[in-house]
Structures are given as C-alpha cells and as structure tokens.
Design an enzyme around this catalytic site. Structure first.
Site, short mmCIF file in Angstrom:
data_model
loop_
_atom_site.label_atom_id
_atom_site.label_comp_id
_atom_site.label_asym_id
_atom_site.label_seq_id
_atom_site.Cartn_x
_atom_site.Cartn_y
_atom_site.Cartn_z
N TYR A 201 -8.59 17.82 105.56
CA TYR A 201 -9.79 18.65 105.57
C TYR A 201 -10.55 18.37 106.88
CZ TYR A 201 -14.64 19.77 104.51
OH TYR A 201 -15.92 20.25 104.59
N ASP B 230 -7.53 11.56 98.38
CA ASP B 230 -8.46 12.69 98.20
C ASP B 230 -7.79 13.63 97.21
OD1 ASP B 230 -9.82 15.06 98.29
OD2 ASP B 230 -9.99 15.15 100.48
N LYS C 36 -16.24 21.11 94.06
CA LYS C 36 -15.15 22.06 93.87
C LYS C 36 -14.87 22.25 92.37
CE LYS C 36 -14.61 21.86 98.47
NZ LYS C 36 -15.41 20.72 98.89
N ARG D 74 -32.42 5.58 92.60
CA ARG D 74 -31.40 5.36 93.64
C ARG D 74 -30.34 4.39 93.12
NH1 ARG D 74 -31.86 1.44 97.35
NH2 ARG D 74 -34.10 1.58 97.59
#
Ligand SMILES: Nc1ncnc2c1ncn2[C@@H]1O[C@H](COP(=O)(O)OP(=O)(O)OP(=O)(O)O)[C@@H](O)[C@H]1O
Ligand SMILES: C[C@@](O)(CCO)CC(=O)[O-]
Length: 879
Positions: free
Chosen positions: A120, A194, A219, A68
């Site tokens: 978005y 972004d 993406k 983690r």
C-alpha cells in the site's frame, strides 16, 4: 507454534452437560454478531455497548482514569476484536497508518526491515520517511516469491512486513513458508502481517504463527467508510506491553465514538464479506470472459490460487484488471456511475480506482515501474449492491468508452474486449486498402422505417455543459420524424421540407467512397469527425446551390446524413432508399431540433444497415431490448450532432434518445461523466416562448469557447457558479421532503440566476431580455431564462401550479402581441420511437400497391398535424 483456533472465542456449552449431544464451537459469523464480555457487564444490561464519551473518569484506583490510556467503549471493542483475531491482545488506534506507526516504533536505528514490493502506498511512504529519519534499513523484496527474502534474513532483521494478497496486484505470499524461514534464519525478527484485504473473517495470520497482525479498521471491519481506525493484534505479551506503552505515550488510541461505530460494524462483517465476495467473483468472471487480464485469487487461472486457499477461506472482494491503455482506463473509471471513484476499499459501496494515480500515487513512478505496477491498472472494490447492477454499470462504461465491442455473430458472447487499436482515438483515417469490411450475409432491407425523437428543454447548464458542467434537461412533446422508403434503382434520395425545400437524388456509386473510413460492425466511431470524408462530401456530393450561406441549414443536415450513411455502410450492399425528415419542432430555436433530427437519421440508418434490430414483441409497447441498441443510436446521433454543432456536449442527443428528464455531464467540476434520470421533473409546467429570432448553435457555442480563451478566469467562475446551480436543482428535485411550493421557489430562483450567468457569457439577446421582462412583470412575477444555445431562439418560463389558466392565457396574448410564439409544453415524455414493423395493417408491406402512400402523406402533412398523424399510423415502440 500455531495457537488453537478461537482460543478466546465464545464459550461453547460444556459437552458433558448436554443431555443429548455436545455442541460445536460457534462459527465466526456468530462471534462477530455477539458482543459479550463477561468481565465487563453493563450496569443496565444494555444490548449495545454504550459510548463513554468522557475524557476523564473520577476517583482513584478505578479501572479507568483518562481515555487516552483506557476507555470502557474501547475495552469492549478490543475484547471483541481479540476474539475475532484469535489473539491474546488487541488494540484499536486512530487509523491503519497509525497502527503501522505504532508497530514501527518497536524498531531501533540500524534495524533491518524486509518489506513487500507491492505494498500500500501509505506503508511505503512511512517506510521511506523512517529510513531517512530513524536510520532503519528497508529491503523491498517480492514477498510473493518466498526465496527472495532469504538473502536478506539475518540476526539484524528486526521485522518482516508482509501483505497477502498484495494490493493492488493481488499477488499471494506464502505466510507459513515465510514465517518458518524467519524463525530459522532471523532469530530477532518479528513477522508482521497487514491483513486488511482479507479481514479476520477470511484470514487469521496469528493462527499461522505471525507475531503481529494489523488491519485498517476503516475497511472491512467498519464496512461503511464512516470512520478511520487501525487494529493491532498479537499473542506475545512482551510485544503487547510495548505496543500498549507506545499507544498510551503517543496518544493515538481510537476515540470512544469511533470505537462504538467500529464495534457496530464488526457485527455484520461476515455477512457483508460473503455478499461482497460472491459479487466480486461474478465481476471477475465477467471481465475475464471479455478477455481482460484480471487479478483475483478466486479465478482458476490465478497463479497463487491454491496457496491462497490454503491460508484463507475466500478470495475477498478486491480485484484489479488492466486494459493496456492508461487513457482508456481513465475513461472507464470516469464512465461508471454506480462505482464510486475513490481510494480505500471494504465499504458496502463499490469503488473503482486507478492505484497509480490515486492510492499509490505517493510511490515514485520509476519505483512503480520497477515493481511492475501497471499504470493502466484499474482496481475494483466490490460492495453489497446487486451484482447484476454492478456488472451492468461496468458494461455501460466499457461500451461507452469503446473498451468492449459487439462479439462476432456465432461466438456465443454478446461483447468482447475491443482490439487494442480501437481503444485509442483514431485521428488519422486508415487507408482504404487496409479496410476489410466484415461480410455480413443479409437480405436487403425493404421495409419502410418510421422513426421519431423528441426535442428538449435545458433547464440549467446549457453552454456550460460543453465545458464539463452538469446540465439538467428534459424532453419536450414536440418531435422530429424520419421515414425511409425502399428504392430499387441504386439511388439514394433525401427530402427535407422543413429546412428546405430540399430534394436531391444521388447515384449511390457516385458518392465519394474513396474518402470514407467505414466503421465496422461492432466498432465505434472515433471521437473526432473524419475531416477527409466531410471535405469529400462537400466537394463531390453536395448540389452546388447548397454552398450559398442561406442554405446553411440544409447543407449541414445533408452532410450529416451522407456522413452517417457512408460511415455505416458495410459488406457489399449499399441500401438504396429515400429518406425524409419532418419537424414538429421549431428548427434552430434552442429546443434541440438538430439532436432530434440526428437521432432520427441515426436510427433509420442503423436499421437500414441492419446494425440494430427491433425484436418482435407482440404484447409490449416498450422496446425492452433497448439498452445496447439505444446506446448505439445515441453514439451515432452524437456523431451527426458533431457535423451540425461542431463541439456538442451530447446532452441534446441523450435526451432525444432516452427521453424523460436527466442530468448530464461530460465529466468535470468534480462530477463524473454520465447521465442520471430525474424523477420529479415531469410534474413541472413550462411555457416555451419562441422569439422567432433565428440563430445557430454552432456559432454561439464557438463564441463561448472564444470568450473562455480570452477571459479564462471570469468564465471559469461562471462555470463553477452554474455547476452549483445544477447541483442545487438536482438536490431539490430529488428531495421527497421538500414541499411543492418550496421546490417551485428554488427552481424559479435558480432559473433567474442561471439566466444571469448566460447573459454574462454573452449568449442572451434583446428579444430574450424582452420576454423575460414581460413575464417577470406584475401580475405574472414569473421566472424565465433562455434555453438551449440562446442568441434568439426560445425562452423557458416556469409556471407555478397556482397560476390561474386565465393569467397564463393573458401572458400568452401579451407575448403573441409582441410577435413571439408561446406554447405550453409537456416535458419528460418518451425518447426515441420506432413504429413497430410487427403489426398487421400498420405498415406498408414491401413493394405493395400502398408503397409511396405513407411517404406522400408524411411529406405533405402540416407540421402541427404531424404528431397526431404519426400517432395514428400504428403502434409505436418507445424508450
Ligand atoms: N427537420 C429537420 N430537417 C433537416 N434538418 C434539420 C431538421 N431539424 C433540425 N435540422 C438541422 O439542425 C440544425 C438546427 O440546429 P441548431 O443546433 O442550430 O438548433 P436547435 O438544435 O434547434 O437548437 P439547440 O441546439 O440550441 O437546442 C438545422 O440547421 C438543420 O441542419
Ligand atoms: C448550447 C448547448 O449547451 C445546448 C444546445 O441545445 C450546446 C450543447 O450542449 O451541445
């Protein structure tokens, strides 16, 4: 202060040490492909970073203890990403939204956020949630108009969230301008960008002074839609410390395996993006040339183009366009085949979507409207497929749904965007007075046209296909033929010996022209039949004896013929000719005789009305210019099928026109509308058995629809089950690894299963059950189902390769003894055929002494001899 480019890039060999000349810094593509971290050498020198699939690490005081907090695979990834982003720090988390979540945790109650209004949907959803639960204040402004953020900038502003280009409207924000005004007026604010639409290959906002960049790694960075990831990059150490703390605290760092996959994806980022971008440019130009409003910063008329080019090194591979009609957009999206309907973008496969019903559906429709997001917007995310294939697929879809039509002659273009009124189904025929047929100067067509089309066998999915299930079907080598012969007496005549005898002549001027709504050249027939025309034909053009029930077959065939003749008529000329149809197929037996008749009528009439042409191709037997012509024939054959069938699915005429074997769906059950060829089908052998029990498809299809209304749940279950059967069959037929005996076994089992469901739908018949019983008995043990509409008609039996000829002969004898008519049929052959008019001697010269000769022979040759006789007439052009 913009940082120097590639500050953390690969080391470039020292110029002073070069004996010849210095070397320039490596370019981005090289950085992408070269994963190299001198501070973290692999102990074995592995060329690919290994996956440290371990939650814990042993020992005390080592670099890693718990995945983690840190993991060697992820360390390699973020080191690599930092180079790509020109960043001092990079982080990888479990998704793009997780990245934004981490960033927004830097906010405190009362902080103000300025965010774009074309964001978005997921970003928007998170901000709304935070407003409610954490007491932050969000101002949505049009960040593409830099001045619109000024009134909201103050020392309370903690974050300015910008996306450029915006998604899905592809508007451009002035990043350096916004950053400068934030620095000037909001001293405590960080500028967050972004950058997902561009990826660091095309745009690196940190180099423009942004504080934090985040990216959905799902993406372009990954490029294959096989992982979810979010990337955060920044230069400020204080921000990096907080971000690192949050990621460790909430535990959303990227897993070792996904880190490995993402690292692998980043290596090809530049090459993928280059290809996707150049194809996107081609698609944008194509749509724009057709007349659609296209949003793409690569187009010269894009208002933000110059600004975009000042910040980014390319327009990217996402574009959108509008049709001005939501239903039309939905049909376009549904009609494409190569473009997958999906949210998201950036993968190697091209995707199509309607943001308002998909990625942006979480934004309230009112808000969407207020932000100017058109409901009919279609977003295209271009992949790495062949650009021409992508455009062809789009063109098919646009044509199929009537969004584009043939361009007027002389315009230099093949298609243009259809006028708005064509894009909506026209249920009410427009008054005659408003008709303005385009006068097309042409010579009267005086040739004889000889055409033919095959029947079909449906292996899976009949009836269910009418309700959206996929059907699997193939052509059979039994055909319908149509012959036109010119007349010069202002009359139209029709001869239908196989469903008649029927012969009739009409004075052309006496046809009910006042009731017709002509479909102009380049237009498509509306989805619904013109009831007014059908009624007028029945009342004023049919000979009285056709009203008798026993003449139903002829009556419908005549109505279909006249309906097409009248709807297709254009200009001043009403071609005067004789048409005869002959069938080598049993009529009304489930082998698609109506579709092959419809296809012959459509082809002959389109040729006579000069709406399709057969280009001279002296050296080819293939009609290569077939795509638009055949799509045209298919659409009109479907119209004729509607007259004959009521609510046909379209599968029969598709097979009659295109031939071969195909899967066909109207769209439904999670499948897209469209058809796809099947390769392996031709090798299968079938026995077709005509029960000789007559029935008609129209009433059987209507019966199933009534059952569906009466017992929706039960019928729906059956439809789902048949869809599963069709899917399994399609998979098996497409599986090159599946051994032949296994394939035959799967198909046989599915045949039995499908028949069972058809029986439950109420479309079997005792004779069909009898044929099934005879074929399943020892020693045959074969699988049989009804095919087509059922209720009598034909049964289809799968013949395994291993079945000896004598056994098959024995079975045929048994079937014949019971009064049935069995025959083995080759499947998957040619579709629509036209006897070439370009070969000397093959064709009757107009008005020569031979006129009438072909017609006479055609109308009198025995049905069994027709195929051989037609073959001998000359060179056929086939699909
Ligand atoms: N050679 C032909 N001449 C004139 N009309 C024909 C011819 N062949 C078919 N038809 C028309 O098609 C109708 C037959 O359609 P029907 O759908 O009932 O059977 P099918 O197409 O053979 O079977 P299925 O639709 O189940 O495959 C006939 O009633 C007739 O109107
Ligand atoms: C029964 C049906 O599914 C096939 C007829 O050949 C009807 C159709 O698809 O139009």
């Amino acid at each position: 202060m913009p940082l120097p480019k590639n500050q953390y890039g690969l080391l470039t060999p020292d110029e002073s040490k070069s004996p010849v000349r210095g070397r320039r810094p490596y370019s981005f593509a090289t950085i992408c492909a070269t994963v190299d971290n001198p501070a973290q050498k692999d102990q074995h020198g592995s060329s690919s970073v290994p996956i440290y699939q371990s939650a814990t690490f042993k020992g005390v005081g080592g670099q890693y203890d718990y995945s983690r907090s840190g993991n060697p695979t992820r360390s390699h990834l973020v080191h690599h990403l930092a180079k790509m982003y020109s960043a001092r720090h990079a982080f990888a988390v479990s998704s793009g939204m997780a990245a934004l979540d981490v960033i927004t945790r830097l906010l405190k109650p009362g902080d103000e956020v300025i965010a774009g209004d074309d964001l978005y949907g997921g970003t928007n959803r998170l901000l709304v949630y935070m407003q409610k639960h954490t007491g932050i204040i969000v101002h949505h402004v049009d960040t593409t108009v830099a001045e619109s953020i000024f009134p909201f900038l103050s020392d309370k502003t903690a974050m300015v969230l910008v996306e450029t280009p915006t998604n899905p409207l592809i508007k451009i924000a002035d990043l350096p301008g916004i950053i400068a005004s934030v620095r000037d007026k909001a001293h405590n604010a960080v500028v967050i960008v972004d950058n997902t639409m561009m990826s660091p290959y095309l745009q690196r906002p940190l180099e423009m002074g942004a504080d934090i960049v985040y990216d959905s790694g799902t993406k372009y960075l990954s490029g294959h839609h096989d992982l979810m990831a979010g990337i955060i990059a920044c230069n400020r150490d204080d921000l990096a410390k907080e971000i690192g703390f949050v990621i460790n605290a909430v535990g959303n760092a990227l897993s070792p395996f996904d880190s490995f996959l993402l690292l692998r994806g980043t290596k090809t980022l530049a090459i993928r993006m280059d290809r996707q971008q150049s194809s996107a440019m081609a698609v944008a130009h194509y749509l724009s040339r057709l007349g659609f409003t296209v949003y793409y910063p690569g187009l010269v008329d894009h208002p933000g183009r110059a600004l975009h080019e000042s910040m980014a090194s390319g327009p990217g591979a996402v574009l959108s366009f509008v049709t001005d009609d939501v239903a039309l957009s939905e049909r376009i999206v549904g009609a494409t085949r190569l473009w997958g309907i999906s949210v998201s973008f950036g993968a190697v496969n091209s995707l199509i979507s309607m943001p308002c019903v998909m990625s942006h559906a979480s934004i309230d429709p009112k808000v969407r409207a207020a932000r100017g997001l058109p409901e009919d917007l279609i977003r295209l995310c271009v992949g790495i497929e062949d650009a021409q294939d992508l455009i062809d697929d789009l063109e098919h879809a646009l044509l199929e749904v009537g969004a584009i039509i043939l361009a007027p002659e002389g315009s230099g273009a093949q298609y243009v965007r259809a006028p708005a009124k064509l894009a909506v189904p026209i249920d009410v025929p427009s008054p005659i007075a408003e008709e303005k047929p385009i006068p097309v100067p042409r010579l009267r067509e005086t040739r004889e046209w000889f055409v033919s089309a095959p029947g079909k066998v449906i292996l899976f999915g009949e009836h269910a296909v009418v309700h959206g299930v996929t059907a699997v079907a193939a052509s059979v080598d039994l055909r319908c033929y149509g012959l036109t012969s010119p007349r010069h007496d202002g009359k139209l005549s029709l001869n239908l010996p196989d469903v008649g005898p029927f012969y009739h002549e009409w004075e052309l001027e006496t046809l009910p022209w006042d009731a017709v709504t002509r479909v102009r050249v380049g237009e498509v027939h509306p989805p619904a039949l013109d009831v007014r025309l059908v009624d007028a034909i029945i009342a004023r053009a049919l000979p009285p004896n056709l009203a008798q029930p026993e003449n139903r077959r002829v009556r419908e065939a005549v109505i279909a013929f006249l309906y097409l003749y009248m709807s297709l008529q254009h200009g001043d000329d009403k071609p005067s000719f004789h048409f005869a149809a002959r069938s080598a197929l049993p009529v009304g037996a489930g082998l698609g005789s109506s579709a092959s008749y419809s296809t012959c009528v459509a082809t002959a009439l389109l040729l006579l009305h000069q709406r399709i042409v057969i280009p001279p191709q002296p050296h080819s037997t293939e009609a290569t210019d077939n795509t638009p012509g055949h799509a045209h024939v298919n659409r009109w054959a479907y119209v004729a099928e509607k007259v004959l069938h009521g609510t046909p699915s379209g599968v029969d005429n598709a097979v009659a026109v295109y031939g071969g074997a195909l899967t066909f769906s109207k769209g439904g059950f999670g499948r897209k509308a469209g058809m796809e060829g099947i390769q392996g089908f031709k090798s299968l052998k079938f026995l077709l058995t005509d029960s000789r029990v007559p029935r008609d498809t129209k009433s059987l299809v209507a019966g199933v629809s009534r059952k569906k209304e009466a017992e929706p749940e039960a019928v729906d279950k059956i439809l789902h089950a048949i869809q599963t059967i069709a899917d399994e069959a399609q998979r098996a037929l497409a599986d090159p690894e599946l051994p032949r005996d296994k394939l035959l076994g799967v198909i046989a089992a599915l045949i039995d299963e499908n028949h069972d469901y058809l029986r439950k739908l109420g479309v079997s018949h005792p004779v069909l059950e009898k044929i099934r019983a005879l074929t399943v008995d020892e020693p045959f043990k074969l699988s049989t189902k009804l095919t087509g509409a059922g209720g009598g008609g034909c049964a289809v039996t799968l013949i395994p390769d291993t079945l000896p000829d004598e056994t098959l002969e024995k079975l045929s004898d048994i079937l014949r003894a019971e009064g049935f008519l069995p025959y083995t049929a080759a499947v998957g052959g040619s579709g629509l055929g036209v006897l070439s008019p370009y070969y000397e001697g093959n064709y009757t010269p107009p008005d020569s002494e031979r006129t009438g000769e072909l017609r006479k022979l055609f109308e009198t040759t025995e049905a069994q001899e027709l195929a051989a006789w037609a073959e001998g007439r000359g060179r056929w052009l086939f699909v």
